[in-house]
Design a protein around this motif. Sequence first.
Motif, PDB file in Angstrom:
ATOM      1  N   GLY A  23     -51.034  -0.466  -8.701  1.00 37.96           N
ATOM      2  CA  GLY A  23     -50.316  -1.350  -7.724  1.00 37.96           C
ATOM      3  C   GLY A  23     -50.658  -2.127  -6.179  1.00 37.96           C
ATOM      4  N   ARG A  24     -52.490  -1.435  -6.096  1.00 35.18           N
ATOM      5  CA  ARG A  24     -52.814  -2.181  -4.698  1.00 35.18           C
ATOM      6  C   ARG A  24     -53.562  -3.248  -5.748  1.00 35.18           C
ATOM      7  N   ARG A  25     -53.942  -3.544  -7.025  1.00 28.87           N
ATOM      8  CA  ARG A  25     -54.402  -4.259  -7.628  1.00 28.87           C
ATOM      9  C   ARG A  25     -53.469  -5.185  -7.331  1.00 28.87           C
ATOM     10  N   CYS A  26     -52.460  -4.621  -8.475  1.00 33.67           N
ATOM     11  CA  CYS A  26     -50.940  -5.692  -8.575  1.00 33.67           C
ATOM     12  C   CYS A  26     -51.133  -6.566  -7.904  1.00 33.67           C
ATOM     13  N   PHE A  27     -50.572  -5.849  -6.579  1.00 37.15           N
ATOM     14  CA  PHE A  27     -49.824  -5.935  -5.028  1.00 37.15           C
ATOM     15  C   PHE A  27     -50.533  -7.593  -3.995  1.00 37.15           C
ATOM     16  N   ARG A  28     -52.470  -6.768  -4.668  1.00 37.32           N
ATOM     17  CA  ARG A  28     -53.503  -8.352  -4.065  1.00 37.32           C
ATOM     18  C   ARG A  28     -53.170  -9.243  -4.748  1.00 37.32           C
ATOM     19  N   LYS A  29     -52.862  -9.138  -6.565  1.00 38.30           N
ATOM     20  CA  LYS A  29     -52.716 -10.442  -6.796  1.00 38.30           C
ATOM     21  C   LYS A  29     -51.397 -11.520  -6.833  1.00 38.30           C
ATOM     22  N   GLU A  30     -50.378 -10.705  -7.092  1.00 37.41           N
ATOM     23  CA  GLU A  30     -48.510 -11.227  -7.309  1.00 37.41           C
ATOM     24  C   GLU A  30     -48.402 -10.774  -6.483  1.00 37.41           C
ATOM     25  N   GLY A  31     -48.702 -10.048  -4.650  1.00 38.77           N
ATOM     26  CA  GLY A  31     -47.911 -10.331  -3.412  1.00 38.77           C
ATOM     27  C   GLY A  31     -46.980  -9.209  -3.923  1.00 38.77           C
ATOM     28  N   PHE A  32     -46.084  -8.455  -2.888  1.00 41.23           N
ATOM     29  CA  PHE A  32     -45.119  -7.229  -3.389  1.00 41.23           C
ATOM     30  C   PHE A  32     -44.216  -8.053  -3.733  1.00 41.23           C
ATOM     31  N   HIS A  33     -43.602  -9.217  -3.343  1.00 38.52           N
ATOM     32  CA  HIS A  33     -42.650  -9.543  -3.919  1.00 38.52           C
ATOM     33  C   HIS A  33     -42.225 -10.295  -5.118  1.00 38.52           C
ATOM     34  N   GLY A  34     -43.643 -10.873  -5.066  1.00 37.90           N
ATOM     35  CA  GLY A  34     -43.878 -11.496  -6.776  1.00 37.90           C
ATOM     36  C   GLY A  34     -44.183 -10.177  -8.048  1.00 37.90           C
ATOM     37  N   ALA A  35     -44.685  -9.447  -7.584  1.00 39.93           N
ATOM     38  CA  ALA A  35     -45.099  -8.376  -8.256  1.00 39.93           C
ATOM     39  C   ALA A  35     -44.208  -7.859  -9.219  1.00 39.93           C
ATOM     40  N   GLU A 105     -49.329  -8.225   3.603  1.00 39.98           N
ATOM     41  CA  GLU A 105     -48.113  -8.549   2.314  1.00 39.98           C
ATOM     42  C   GLU A 105     -47.224  -7.309   3.139  1.00 39.98           C
ATOM     43  N   VAL A 106     -46.765  -5.851   2.938  1.00 39.41           N
ATOM     44  CA  VAL A 106     -46.220  -5.421   3.608  1.00 39.41           C
ATOM     45  C   VAL A 106     -45.207  -6.190   4.948  1.00 39.41           C
ATOM     46  N   ALA A 107     -45.766  -6.905   5.647  1.00 41.74           N
ATOM     47  CA  ALA A 107     -44.995  -7.214   7.273  1.00 41.74           C
ATOM     48  C   ALA A 107     -44.558  -8.348   6.128  1.00 41.74           C
ATOM     49  N   ALA A 108     -44.746  -8.969   5.272  1.00 45.60           N
ATOM     50  CA  ALA A 108     -44.420 -10.351   4.743  1.00 45.60           C
ATOM     51  C   ALA A 108     -42.655 -10.044   4.155  1.00 45.60           C
ATOM     52  N   GLU A 109     -42.937  -9.017   3.034  1.00 44.59           N
ATOM     53  CA  GLU A 109     -42.516  -7.852   2.925  1.00 44.59           C
ATOM     54  C   GLU A 109     -41.062  -7.745   3.577  1.00 44.59           C
ATOM     55  N   ALA A 110     -41.391  -7.279   4.533  1.00 45.25           N
ATOM     56  CA  ALA A 110     -40.512  -6.594   5.356  1.00 45.25           C
ATOM     57  C   ALA A 110     -39.059  -7.359   5.886  1.00 45.25           C
ATOM     58  N   THR A 111     -40.202  -8.754   5.730  1.00 41.07           N
ATOM     59  CA  THR A 111     -39.296  -9.531   6.643  1.00 41.07           C
ATOM     60  C   THR A 111     -37.508  -9.984   5.635  1.00 41.07           C
ATOM     61  N   ARG A 112     -37.884  -9.821   4.162  1.00 44.55           N
ATOM     62  CA  ARG A 112     -37.217  -9.983   2.729  1.00 44.55           C
ATOM     63  C   ARG A 112     -36.746  -8.118   2.844  1.00 44.55           C
ATOM     64  N   ASN A 113     -36.468  -7.641   2.600  1.00 43.32           N
ATOM     65  CA  ASN A 113     -36.371  -5.862   2.463  1.00 43.32           C
ATOM     66  C   ASN A 113     -36.247  -4.956   3.658  1.00 43.32           C
ATOM     67  N   PRO A 114     -35.396  -4.631   3.670  1.00 47.14           N
ATOM     68  CA  PRO A 114     -34.597  -3.914   5.080  1.00 47.14           C
ATOM     69  C   PRO A 114     -35.416  -2.400   5.035  1.00 47.14           C
ATOM     70  N   VAL A 115     -35.802  -1.777   3.747  1.00 44.93           N
ATOM     71  CA  VAL A 115     -35.685  -1.068   3.388  1.00 44.93           C
ATOM     72  C   VAL A 115     -37.803  -0.529   3.653  1.00 44.93           C
ATOM     73  N   VAL A 116     -38.422  -1.859   3.355  1.00 45.73           N
ATOM     74  CA  VAL A 116     -39.670  -1.755   3.402  1.00 45.73           C
ATOM     75  C   VAL A 116     -39.345  -2.080   5.553  1.00 45.73           C
ATOM     76  N   ALA A 117     -39.291  -2.587   5.892  1.00 44.17           N
ATOM     77  CA  ALA A 117     -39.168  -3.201   6.932  1.00 44.17           C
ATOM     78  C   ALA A 117     -38.610  -1.504   8.005  1.00 44.17           C
ATOM     79  N   ALA A 118     -37.709  -0.453   7.823  1.00 44.57           N
ATOM     80  CA  ALA A 118     -37.852   0.534   7.926  1.00 44.57           C
ATOM     81  C   ALA A 118     -39.202   1.376   7.834  1.00 44.57           C
ATOM     82  N   MET A 119     -40.262   0.587   6.455  1.00 43.98           N
ATOM     83  CA  MET A 119     -41.180   1.633   6.306  1.00 43.98           C
ATOM     84  C   MET A 119     -42.155   1.077   7.426  1.00 43.98           C
ATOM     85  N   MET A 120     -41.980  -0.238   8.146  1.00 45.11           N
ATOM     86  CA  MET A 120     -43.152  -0.363   8.762  1.00 45.11           C
ATOM     87  C   MET A 120     -43.226  -0.331   9.956  1.00 45.11           C
ATOM     88  N   ILE A 121     -41.690  -0.101  10.222  1.00 40.60           N
ATOM     89  CA  ILE A 121     -41.548   1.457  11.889  1.00 40.60           C
ATOM     90  C   ILE A 121     -41.882   2.117  11.722  1.00 40.60           C
TER      91      ILE A 121
END
Length: 193
Positions: A23-35, A105-121
């Motif tokens: 997941g780390r490798r894939c998300f680094r290549k594609e981003g969380f949103h794009g993978a 990537e998490v910060a960018a995904e948090a702008t689109r995904n409230p579940v990830v935003a909660a993870m950031m908090i």
Amino acid sequence: MSAPNEARDARHRLRQDEIIAAGRRCFRKEGFHGASMAQLAAEARLSVGQIYRYFTNKDAIIEEIVKRIIDARLAHMEKTAAINMSEMLAWRLALNEDDEALMMEVAAEATRNPVVAAMMIEADNRMFTHACSNFKRAYPQLSDEHIRACVEVLAVLTEGTSWRRLTPQKASAERLCALYQQFNDLLFKTEEK
């Protein structure tokens, strides 16, 4: 716990670790949103169904990655309580470049995904609470309110430095280090009553 259960749990943890690494490798290549889960499964050399046996969805994988990054940062804070923050900021040092990129990537995904935003908090709360405790031990004469304000300022500097790593540094690290040290001394100076 019986030996078969321990062996099964060890295999389960190993497989989770493999999925997280993929997941780390894939998300680094594609981003969380794009993978996609299909891409992640291919990277892990598993079927999508096999991944779902270990994680309920992509958000659960992101959550585990964030948890591990924060755990590593907290462990580092404990080992290096006396680390010179001014040097880290001035030379734009990172504990782990991949972790830094994944957290962006998490910060960018948090702008689109409230579940990830909660993870950031939640991640921020863990780091903030831990930092406040560390600074309170180092500066017991300061009020809790003052410590929280200092940690907030240092968080802004640290997180801003993460973003600044993407651009060339425009001042010498030596000069910045001296300025950061002056700023740090001012921040943790005894409060005026």
